[in-house]
Design a protein around this motif. Structure first.
Motif, short mmCIF file in Angstrom:
data_model
loop_
_atom_site.label_atom_id
_atom_site.label_comp_id
_atom_site.label_asym_id
_atom_site.label_seq_id
_atom_site.Cartn_x
_atom_site.Cartn_y
_atom_site.Cartn_z
N THR A 81 2.22 -2.50 10.02
CA THR A 81 2.83 -2.07 8.76
C THR A 81 4.33 -2.30 8.78
N TYR A 107 4.34 0.66 1.92
CA TYR A 107 4.47 -0.21 3.07
C TYR A 107 3.68 -1.50 2.83
N TYR A 108 4.05 -2.53 3.57
CA TYR A 108 3.31 -3.77 3.54
C TYR A 108 2.32 -3.74 4.69
N SER A 109 1.05 -3.96 4.39
CA SER A 109 0.00 -3.95 5.40
C SER A 109 -0.16 -5.36 5.95
N ARG A 161 1.29 5.53 1.46
CA ARG A 161 0.89 6.58 2.40
C ARG A 161 1.64 7.85 2.02
N CYS A 169 0.84 -1.20 0.00
CA CYS A 169 0.00 0.00 0.00
C CYS A 169 0.87 1.25 0.00
N ASP A 178 -2.97 -6.09 13.28
CA ASP A 178 -2.70 -5.26 12.11
C ASP A 178 -1.43 -4.47 12.33
N THR A 198 -4.41 -0.16 -1.89
CA THR A 198 -4.75 0.75 -0.79
C THR A 198 -6.23 1.08 -0.78
#
Length: 301
Positions: A145, A133-135, A106, A104, A143, A171
Motif C-alpha cells: 500500500t 491508499y493505493y493498493s 481504510r 482504496c 502486495d 475497495t
C-alpha cells in the motif's frame, strides 16, 4: 544508546561501506496513532527510487547484545534487498489514470492522528477518519500500500470527493467482505494440539455468539463497516441491531444488541484488548459503536 546517536553512527558506517557517491540520512516517518519511526535513506546521485530502512528493530538488536558491526551488516543486507525490489519503475504513480482503479480506503482513529491527518486527504466518520491508499500488486513487490497524501492529490488534479467515490467502489471490489463466527476464527488460530480434550473455543459474550467482520485479505478490514448494505445484511442475519467492537484496523467484532448488554463493560473490554493484545499502530479506537437497524446507521454507543 539513544536513537539519535544510533542513527548518526549507522549513517556514518553505511556511507563508509557503500563508498564515494553515496549519502545516508535518517528521517522521521509518521505512522498510525502518532507512532514515529526512523527511516534510513541511502542513495547515490540521480537514484530514482530510494528504499526506506526502519532502524527501530536494528537498535533493539544492538541493545539485545548484537555487535555494532553485525548490526551494520544487517542494515546493509536489508538495504540491498529493498534496493533490488525498488528497481521497479514507479513512474506510473504520477498518472491518475494509471492509479484510479486501485485507490482504496481504510479507517483510522482521529484521536492521536492529528499530525498525520494534516497531510492527507480524509473524510470524517464519527470519531474516525476514512483515509485513502493505493493498493499495489505486482510480481516484484507483491502486495503493498501507498498512503495518499495531499501532495499526491494535487499532483493528480483531483479532490477528496473523487477519491472517496473511487475508493468506495474499488475497495469492496478488490477486498470483498466476510463475516464469520468468532469461535470459528479463534479455532483456526489455535494450535493443532489445542482443544484435543474436547474443550470449546470461547467465542461468546455471556453466552451470546459474536461475529468477526473483515475483508478477504484480513488487512484494513475494519473499513468493511463502510460497504453499502453490509451492516444491514448482518443485522438481518442477527435479527436486529448490534454492537461494533473495534478489534483493530483490520477487523471489528459484532455482538447482537439484546438489550441486556452492559455497554460500560464492553468499553472496558475494548480498552483492555487495545492495551494488551493489539500493536499500537493497529489500534483503531477505544470507542464502542452500535448499528441502529431502524435508521440504518452506525452511532457511538
Amino acid at each position: 544508546m539513544d536513537m539519535e546517536t544510533f542513527a548518526r553512527e549507522i549513517c556514518a558506517a553505511v556511507e563508509k561501506e557503500l563508498g564515494i557517491g553515496f549519502r545516508a540520512e535518517v528521517r522521521e516517518v509518521r505512522k498510525n496513532n502518532g507512532i514515529l519511526l526512523h527511516g534510513l535513506l541511502a542513495s547515490s546521485e540521480g537514484q530514482a527510487v530510494v528504499p526506506t530502512i526502519y532502524l527501530e528493530r536494528f537498535l533493539e538488536a544492538y541493545e539485545s547484545g548484537a555487535a555494532f558491526e553485525e548490526v551494520v551488516c544487517r542494515v546493509l543486507s536489508a538495504y540491498e534487498e529493498a534496493n533490488t525490489k525498488g528497481c521497479i519503475d514507479m513512474g506510473f504513480f504520477r498518472s491518475f489514470e494509471d492509479v484510479r482503479d486501485r485507490i482504496c480506503y481504510r479507517l483510522i482513529g482521529r484521536k492521536g492522528n492529528e499530525g498525520l491527518l494534516e497531510g492527507i486527504p480524509y473524510v470524517g466518520f464519527l470519531n474516525l477518519a476514512i483515509c485513502f491508499y493505493y493498493s499495489y500488486h505486482g510480481e516484484m513487490l507483491g502486495d503493498g500500500t501507498i498512503l495518499i497524501h495531499n501532495s499526491h492529490m494535487e499532483m493528480w488534479g483531483t479532490c477528496t470527493a473523487e477519491l472517496f467515490d473511487l475508493a468506495g467502489r474499488n475497495t469492496r471490489r478488490l477486498f470483498p467482505w466476510k463475516c464469520r463466527g468468532l469461535d470459528e476464527v479463534l479455532g483456526e488460530m489455535a494450535d493443532p494440539g489445542e482443544g484435543a480434550d474436547g474443550e470449546e473455543t470461547e467465542g461468546t459474550f455471556r453466552g451470546i455468539p459474536m461475529k468477526v467482520l473483515t475483508n478477504n485479505k484480513g488487512i484494513h478490514g475494519a473499513a468493511c463497516i463502510l460497504y453499502p448494505g453490509v451492516l444491514d445484511s448482518v443485522a438481518q442475519e442477527m435479527g436486529g441491531g448490534f454492537f461494533i467492537l473495534p478489534s483493530s484496523v483490520h477487523e471489528v467484532i459484532l455482538l447482537p444488541d439484546t438489550g441486556n448488554e452492559d455497554s460500560g463493560e464492553l468499553k472496558k473490554i475494548i480498552s483492555a484488548v487495545n492495551t494488551t493484545q493489539v500493536a499500537q499502530e493497529e489500534v483503531l479506537s477505544d470507542t464502542l459503536y452500535r448499528y441502529d437497524r431502524a435508521d440504518k446507521r452506525v452511532v457511538i454507543a
